[in-house]
Design a protein around this motif. Structure first.
Motif, PDB file in Angstrom:
ATOM      1  N   TYR A   1       0.834  -1.202   0.000  1.00 29.49           N
ATOM      2  CA  TYR A   1       0.000   0.000   0.000  1.00 29.49           C
ATOM      3  C   TYR A   1       0.871   1.255   0.000  1.00 29.49           C
ATOM      4  O   TYR A   1       0.521   2.272  -0.594  1.00 29.49           O
ATOM      5  CB  TYR A   1      -0.942   0.002   1.206  1.00 29.49           C
ATOM      6  CG  TYR A   1      -1.801   1.244   1.284  1.00 29.49           C
ATOM      7  CD1 TYR A   1      -2.820   1.460   0.363  1.00 29.49           C
ATOM      8  CD2 TYR A   1      -1.561   2.209   2.256  1.00 29.49           C
ATOM      9  CE1 TYR A   1      -3.592   2.614   0.411  1.00 29.49           C
ATOM     10  CE2 TYR A   1      -2.334   3.366   2.313  1.00 29.49           C
ATOM     11  CZ  TYR A   1      -3.343   3.557   1.382  1.00 29.49           C
ATOM     12  OH  TYR A   1      -4.092   4.708   1.432  1.00 29.49           O
TER      13      TYR A   1
ATOM     14  N   LYS B   1      -2.488  -3.247   2.876  1.00 26.52           N
ATOM     15  CA  LYS B   1      -3.616  -3.672   2.056  1.00 26.52           C
ATOM     16  C   LYS B   1      -3.407  -5.142   1.671  1.00 26.52           C
ATOM     17  O   LYS B   1      -2.360  -5.478   1.117  1.00 26.52           O
ATOM     18  CB  LYS B   1      -3.694  -2.800   0.802  1.00 26.52           C
ATOM     19  CG  LYS B   1      -4.907  -3.059  -0.060  1.00 26.52           C
ATOM     20  CD  LYS B   1      -4.942  -2.097  -1.247  1.00 26.52           C
ATOM     21  CE  LYS B   1      -6.198  -2.323  -2.069  1.00 26.52           C
ATOM     22  NZ  LYS B   1      -6.276  -1.378  -3.208  1.00 26.52           N
ATOM     23  N   PRO B   2      -4.376  -6.012   2.010  1.00 22.41           N
ATOM     24  CA  PRO B   2      -5.644  -5.754   2.692  1.00 22.41           C
ATOM     25  C   PRO B   2      -5.474  -5.559   4.196  1.00 22.41           C
ATOM     26  O   PRO B   2      -4.423  -5.883   4.751  1.00 22.41           O
ATOM     27  CB  PRO B   2      -6.445  -7.028   2.396  1.00 22.41           C
ATOM     28  CG  PRO B   2      -5.399  -8.091   2.266  1.00 22.41           C
ATOM     29  CD  PRO B   2      -4.217  -7.423   1.626  1.00 22.41           C
TER      30      PRO B   2
ATOM     31  N   ASP C   1      -8.076  -6.408   6.835  1.00 25.18           N
ATOM     32  CA  ASP C   1      -8.805  -7.229   7.807  1.00 25.18           C
ATOM     33  C   ASP C   1      -7.963  -8.345   8.414  1.00 25.18           C
ATOM     34  O   ASP C   1      -8.084  -8.640   9.610  1.00 25.18           O
ATOM     35  CB  ASP C   1     -10.054  -7.828   7.161  1.00 25.18           C
ATOM     36  CG  ASP C   1     -11.103  -6.789   6.849  1.00 25.18           C
ATOM     37  OD1 ASP C   1     -10.820  -5.580   7.036  1.00 25.18           O
ATOM     38  OD2 ASP C   1     -12.200  -7.163   6.396  1.00 25.18           O
TER      39      ASP C   1
ATOM     40  N   GLU D   1      -9.087   3.339   1.286  1.00 18.79           N
ATOM     41  CA  GLU D   1      -8.719   2.734   0.000  1.00 18.79           C
ATOM     42  C   GLU D   1      -8.178   1.312   0.167  1.00 18.79           C
ATOM     43  O   GLU D   1      -8.128   0.545  -0.794  1.00 18.79           O
ATOM     44  CB  GLU D   1      -7.639   3.569  -0.704  1.00 18.79           C
ATOM     45  CG  GLU D   1      -7.977   5.029  -0.900  1.00 18.79           C
ATOM     46  CD  GLU D   1      -7.400   5.902   0.201  1.00 18.79           C
ATOM     47  OE1 GLU D   1      -6.986   7.030  -0.116  1.00 18.79           O
ATOM     48  OE2 GLU D   1      -7.365   5.466   1.376  1.00 18.79           O
TER      49      GLU D   1
ATOM     50  N   SER E   1      -9.383  -1.035   2.218  1.00 19.75           N
ATOM     51  CA  SER E   1     -10.409  -1.980   2.664  1.00 19.75           C
ATOM     52  C   SER E   1     -11.472  -2.150   1.586  1.00 19.75           C
ATOM     53  O   SER E   1     -11.945  -1.171   1.014  1.00 19.75           O
ATOM     54  CB  SER E   1     -11.066  -1.483   3.955  1.00 19.75           C
ATOM     55  OG  SER E   1     -12.179  -2.283   4.298  1.00 19.75           O
ATOM     56  N   GLU E   2     -11.848  -3.383   1.334  1.00 21.05           N
ATOM     57  CA  GLU E   2     -12.931  -3.642   0.379  1.00 21.05           C
ATOM     58  C   GLU E   2     -14.282  -3.264   0.970  1.00 21.05           C
ATOM     59  O   GLU E   2     -15.205  -2.915   0.237  1.00 21.05           O
ATOM     60  CB  GLU E   2     -12.940  -5.127  -0.021  1.00 21.05           C
ATOM     61  CG  GLU E   2     -11.700  -5.587  -0.773  1.00 21.05           C
ATOM     62  CD  GLU E   2     -11.561  -4.921  -2.128  1.00 21.05           C
ATOM     63  OE1 GLU E   2     -12.590  -4.575  -2.734  1.00 21.05           O
ATOM     64  OE2 GLU E   2     -10.408  -4.733  -2.571  1.00 21.05           O
ATOM     65  N   HIS E   3     -14.396  -3.355   2.302  1.00 23.34           N
ATOM     66  CA  HIS E   3     -15.668  -3.089   2.978  1.00 23.34           C
ATOM     67  C   HIS E   3     -15.361  -2.300   4.254  1.00 23.34           C
ATOM     68  O   HIS E   3     -15.092  -2.889   5.307  1.00 23.34           O
ATOM     69  CB  HIS E   3     -16.396  -4.389   3.312  1.00 23.34           C
ATOM     70  CG  HIS E   3     -16.655  -5.242   2.111  1.00 23.34           C
ATOM     71  ND1 HIS E   3     -17.665  -4.977   1.220  1.00 23.34           N
ATOM     72  CD2 HIS E   3     -16.000  -6.330   1.640  1.00 23.34           C
ATOM     73  CE1 HIS E   3     -17.648  -5.885   0.256  1.00 23.34           C
ATOM     74  NE2 HIS E   3     -16.646  -6.715   0.486  1.00 23.34           N
TER      75      HIS E   3
ATOM     76  N   THR F   1     -14.778  -3.557   8.223  1.00 26.00           N
ATOM     77  CA  THR F   1     -13.477  -3.459   8.882  1.00 26.00           C
ATOM     78  C   THR F   1     -13.601  -2.710  10.205  1.00 26.00           C
ATOM     79  O   THR F   1     -13.006  -3.106  11.221  1.00 26.00           O
ATOM     80  CB  THR F   1     -12.452  -2.761   7.968  1.00 26.00           C
ATOM     81  OG1 THR F   1     -12.324  -3.494   6.749  1.00 26.00           O
ATOM     82  CG2 THR F   1     -11.087  -2.687   8.638  1.00 26.00           C
TER      83      THR F   1
END
Length: 230
Positions: A42, A72-73, A75, A94, A96-98, A102
Motif C-alpha cells: 500500500y 492492504k488488505p 482485515d 482505500e 479496505s474492500e468493505h 473493517t
C-alpha cells in the motif's frame, strides 16, 4: 473540549533500543505511542508488525498504542494487532474492500477504530461511517516515509473534519500526522486537531548523553498548545 494528546511516532525512534526510547518519551510527558505499520504494498516502505507491538507491552508500556495500518488488505491483520495490545487501530479507506465491516471488526476485537485520510483522499466516506469512529486521522504528508514537510492544505481539511465531528455530537479524536513540530503545532490545533503525531519533530532531538533529551521538546509543544483557545 478534548484533552490535547501528543503521540510520538516510533518510526523515527532508535530501533536498537526501542523499549528505552518509548519509556523516555512517555516519561517526558507524551500521551500515546504512535505505531506506523507499512507493508511495501500500500505504501513503498516496510516497517514493523504485531510482534513489536506485543514486545512493547511485555516491556511494560501501559500507555495507549495507536496503530496506523498502511497495509492492504487490512482485515487479516486486525486481530493480530488487537491480541498484541493495540488500543486504537486506524486504516485507510482505500485499503479496505468493505470499510464498515473493517470498522466493526476492529471494535469486535476490543479496540477503538478510525479512518485515515491521505492529503488527496476525499472526506465523503465520513458521511456513512462517522457513527462508528473513535478517531479520524488526517495525513499532512503522503504516507510511506518519516521526516517529510507539513502540507499546508491539511489545515483546511482539519477545519472541515472538526465541523463534522462537532455536528455529530460524538467523542471522536481528530489526529494529525506528518511534519508536526513546535513551530506549527499551535496553528494545527487552532484548525481543529486534538491529537498530534510527531516523529522526527520529537525523536530528532535525540542526544544519547542526555537522559532527559525529550523533556524540552515536549514541554515546548505543550506550551504552544496551551496558548491556543479552540
Amino acid at each position: 473540549m478534548a484533552q490535547d494528546l501528543i503521540a510520538p511516532s516510533i518510526l523515527s525512534a532508535d530501533f536498537a533500543r526501542l523499549g528505552e526510547e518509548v519509556d523516555n518519551v512517555l516519561a517526558a510527558g507524551a500521551d500515546i505511542v504512535h505505531f506506523d505499520v507499512m507493508d511495501n504494498h500500500y505504501v513503498p516502505n516496510l516497517t514493523i508488525g504485531p510482534l513489536v507491538c506485543e514486545a512493547l507491552r511485555k516491556h511494560g508500556v501501559t500507555a495507549p498504542i495507536d496503530v496506523h495500518l498502511m497495509v492492504k488488505p487490512v482485515d487479516r491483520i486486525v486481530a493480530d494487532f488487537a491480541a498484541a495490545g493495540a488500543t486504537y487501530i486506524t486504516f485507510h479507506p482505500e485499503a479496505s474492500e468493505h470499510i464498515d465491516r473493517t470498522l466493526q471488526l476492529i471494535r469486535n476485537e476490543g479496540c477503538r477504530g478510525g479512518l485515515v485520510f491521505n492529503p488527496a483522499t476525499p472526506l465523503t466516506y465520513l458521511e456513512y461511517v462517522i457513527d462508528k469512529l473513535d478517531m479520524i486521522l488526517l495525513m499532512s504528508v503522503n504516507p510511506g516515509f518519516g521526516g517529510q514537510s507539513f502540507i499546508p492544505s491539511a489545515l483546511d481539511k482539519l477545519r472541515q473534519v472538526r465541523q463534522m465531528i462537532d455536528a455529530s455530537g460524538r467523542e471522536i479524536r481528530l489526529e494529525i500526522d506528518g511534519g508536526v513540530k513546535v513551530d506549527n503545532i499551535a496553528e494545527i490545533k487552532a484548525a481543529g486537531a486534538d491529537t498530534f503525531v510527531s516523529g522526527s519533530g520529537i525523536f530528532g532531538h535525540r542526544r544519547a548523553e542526555d537522559p532527559n533529551r525529550y523533556d524540552t521538546i515536549i514541554k515546548q509543544m505543550r506550551a504552544a498548545l496551551a496558548g491556543v483557545n479552540r
